[in-house]
Design an enzyme around this catalytic site. Structure first.
Site, PDB file in Angstrom:
ATOM      1  N   GLU A  90       0.793  -1.224   0.000  1.00  0.00           N
ATOM      2  CA  GLU A  90       0.000   0.000   0.000  1.00  0.00           C
ATOM      3  C   GLU A  90       0.832   1.284   0.000  1.00  0.00           C
ATOM      4  OE1 GLU A  90      -3.467   0.290  -0.055  1.00  0.00           O
ATOM      5  OE2 GLU A  90      -3.431  -1.858  -0.493  1.00  0.00           O
ATOM      6  N   SER A 368     -55.832 -26.783  30.810  1.00  0.00           N
ATOM      7  CA  SER A 368     -55.773 -27.352  32.163  1.00  0.00           C
ATOM      8  C   SER A 368     -54.453 -27.095  32.872  1.00  0.00           C
ATOM      9  CB  SER A 368     -56.029 -28.860  32.104  1.00  0.00           C
ATOM     10  OG  SER A 368     -57.355 -29.108  31.681  1.00  0.00           O
TER      11      SER A 368
END
Length: 654
Positions: A90, A368
């Site tokens: 770079e 229930s």
């Protein structure tokens, strides 16, 4: 004719004026460029967004929360090869220039003019950092000029190593990874300091075009780019020819899974929602927190497998029963009784297809499975479990909005006078309705809220049959009160949250409250144990532990539930369809939900010693006939071990 001469003083004046104009133009341009630039000194307080990690109680990584996948690391942890490879690729003059490479810019301008298009850039590492931190990626002359000004300022204020460290932790490497540590974990499944030469070269080559060169996007291009970087490293003398040849031959061994998928996604999403409330989204997604949850990863895996197996079997039955396009769903929640921590959570069949959490958000009728609340309130009101109640047809005048109501038993038979214990064990509807009429529906409703149910509860007789919607989490938590000696502990999912410096910023403070007597809790636990030993939960007798619980089924078999517990773990299972259509004929809680509960609890209790339920000093255990409520001989086959508050135990039949 002679030419007019301009006097020297006039020339000087003109020069001064032109210089002033030129200086003003330059100053204006400079002011225009810099007036809206960020302050470089802000970098001293700059903290890049970091990843928040969510762990199970046994420190298994469950998930990561982030805006940008970034894990900052110090420069010393970054391999020499990665740093030098990046510089060689770079910005070879990184340690020589002052932020901007003038020669590089001129060279790039000439090449771009010659090509007639943009073919080469000349940004230094410092310029790339300035752009990443402060500017937009849009390619304009003004932005490049601002980039240069910021680069000069960065170079004046920070050392080269500090700039390089910021760059390596900040830049984007593709496929969602920001910074070298995240890139190393994503692509190779290891930390950055563990990378070898070839892996360093691959990562160093990505910033040029991360979306193009990412090995998860195009592995061939990634290899070609890696090899270019390796050759540049050899050209600049960073590596030898021998090292180059060896690295070029090295295969690209990628982490196959990439980012680990979220483990326990319904639970993780529950955690996310809670964290957003207590610490806010900014801290959650940017601060790099460590979150330790209550989840047991082994139990979570067991829960998911149990749900998958149960739904597979159920869907097969539904197809055999000609149910069109069956789409059964299931939720499971398991809670540590002593602490209140959530151990496992499944909110549905597939989080990625349907993230709706049916364990914590869905409100369904419990059928229930609500009856234990009614009987628990009766026990608290000093009714012994031997109390006889009539199981026979009955009509309640005006019980349902002006209409008469004739409740029915699921079994369509009637037992006459039976004990509370047997009525609950066989899940008889009519005795439960008679009981709630005696106790008062509004009183039972309030008691249900006392036990931890947060949803509104009806104040009429149908409440006894589970007509009010509840969440599975609330219902399971309410059952946890019974084996926990009458104490309600609000379920929670997080133990503590640590910041990046491992300081505790939040720690759970369990909310504990005594909501019923210890004696009453032990007696209703004993009655629910009777459901398994003598009633609708008989299948659970395969478990070699002391367990208790209750089945639940709603009209037309739309919902099937089983909520139960050992002395240490409370677990609830719900099965149904999201569109409230039937699961099929006789797909009861005992048939559709209980097998899932049993499979999970087998694994949950596998390594635990046998533990008895609590029997406090003010409670006695006697052998009772479950039908008549009278004492029987200890060796009588009719007898069951039943608990009573001292002084309320039944008398022996003469």
């Amino acid at each position: 004719m002679t030419k007019a001469r301009i006097s020297k003083p006039i020339i000087i004046v003109i020069a001064i004026i032109l210089s002033g104009i030129l200086s003003g133009i330059i100053a204006g341009v400079f002011f225009g460029l810099t007036r809206d630039l960020p302050q470089i000194r802000a970098l001293e307080d700059f903290k890049p967004s970091a990843v928040t990690r969510i762990y199970s109680a046994n420190k298994v990584l469950l998930a990561e929360f982030f805006i940008e996948k970034r894990v900052p690391v110090p420069l010393k942890d970054i391999p020499h090869y990665l740093k030098t490879a990046l510089i060689a690729t770079e910005d070879r003059k990184f340690y020589k220039h002052s932020g901007v490479d003038i020669k590089g810019i001129l060279r790039a301008i000439i090449k771009n003019i010659w090509a007639g298009e943009y073919v080469e850039g000349a940004s230094t590492i410092t310029q790339q950092l300035a752009k990443t931190l402060f500017l937009t990626p849009k390619k304009t002359i003004i932005r490049k000029m601002k980039e240069a000004v910021l680069s000069f300022q960065l170079e004046r204020r920070y050392t080269k190593d500090e700039i390089l460290k910021l760059y390596l932790n900040q830049v984007y490497f593709g496929s969602g990874a920001y910074g070298v540590e995240s890139a190393a974990r994503l692509f190779f499944g290891k930390t950055v300091k563990s990378l070898n030469l070839a892996e360093c070269a691959l990562i160093a080559g990505l910033p040029k075009s991360p979306s193009r060169y990412s090995p998860l996007v195009n592995i061939d291009l990634a290899l070609k780019r890696r090899n270019i970087v390796l050759k540049q490293m050899a050209t600049t003398g960073i590596i030898t020819e021998t090292a180059l040849k060896q690295a070029l031959k090295q295969p690209l061994l990628l982490e196959k899974s990439g980012f680990d998928p979220v483990k326990g996604p319904y639970f993780v999403e529950h955690v996310r929602n809670f964290l957003e409330e207590i610490i806010g989204p900014t801290m959650l997604y940017k601060s790099g927190l460590t979150v330790f949850t209550t989840l047991s990863w082994p139990l979570q895996k067991a829960a998911e497998q149990s749900v998958e197996n149960g739904l597979f079997a159920l869907e097969k039955r539904m197809k055999q029963n000609k149910i069109i396009n069956p789409k059964p769903q299931c939720s499971l929640i398991s809670i540590d009784i002593q602490s209140g921590g959530i151990l496992a959570m499944v909110g549905g069949r597939n989080f990625y297809k349907s993230p709706f959490n049916r364990a914590t958000v869905a409100k369904r009728q419990p059928g229930s499975a609500f009856k234990p609340v009614v009987y628990a309130y009766a026990i608290e009101k000093d009714f012994p479990q031997s109390t006889l109640i009539l199981d026979a047809p009955v009509v309640f005048k005006g019980a349902r909005e002006g209409d008469d109501w004739r409740p029915e038993n699921f079994s369509d038979d009637f037992k006459g006078e039976i004990t509370f214990r047997k009525a609950l064990a066989l899940s008889k509807n009519i005795p439960a309705v008679r009981l709630i009429e005696m106790l008062g529906a509004s009183s039972v409703s309030r008691f249900g809220h006392t036990l931890g149910i947060k949803t509104p509860l009806l104040s009429n007789l149908t409440l006894a049959l589970g007509s009010s919607d509840v969440t599975l989490l609330d219902l399971t938590a309410s059952y946890s009160v019974f084996p926990n000696r009458g104490k309600l502990i609000s379920p929670y999912c997080i133990m503590e949250v640590l910041d990046q410096n491992e300081r505790v910023i939040w720690r759970v403070k369990p909310q504990k409250k005594v909501v019923m007597s210890r004696a009453g809790a032990s007696i209703i636990t004993n009655m629910l144990k009777g459901v398994i030993e003598e009633g609708t939960g008989r299948k659970a007798r395969v478990l070699r532990h002391s367990v208790a619980g209750k089945t639940g089924t709603t009209d037309e078999f739309k919902d099937a539930l089983f909520i139960g517990f050992s002395s240490s773990i409370s677990t609830g299972v719900w099965v149904g369809q999201d569109d409230f259509t039937t699961l099929g004929d006789m797909e009861t809680g005992a048939k559709a939900a209980l097998p899932i509960w049993i499979e999970f609890m087998k694994k949950a209790l596998a390594d635990k010693p046998y533990q008895y339920f609590d029997i406090p000093d003010d409670v006695v255990q006697v052998r009772m006939d479950a039908t008549t409520g009278f004492l029987v001989q200890d060796d009588s086959r009719k007898g069951v071990k039943a608990l009573f508050k001292k002084g309320t135990e039944p008398k022996r039949l003469k």
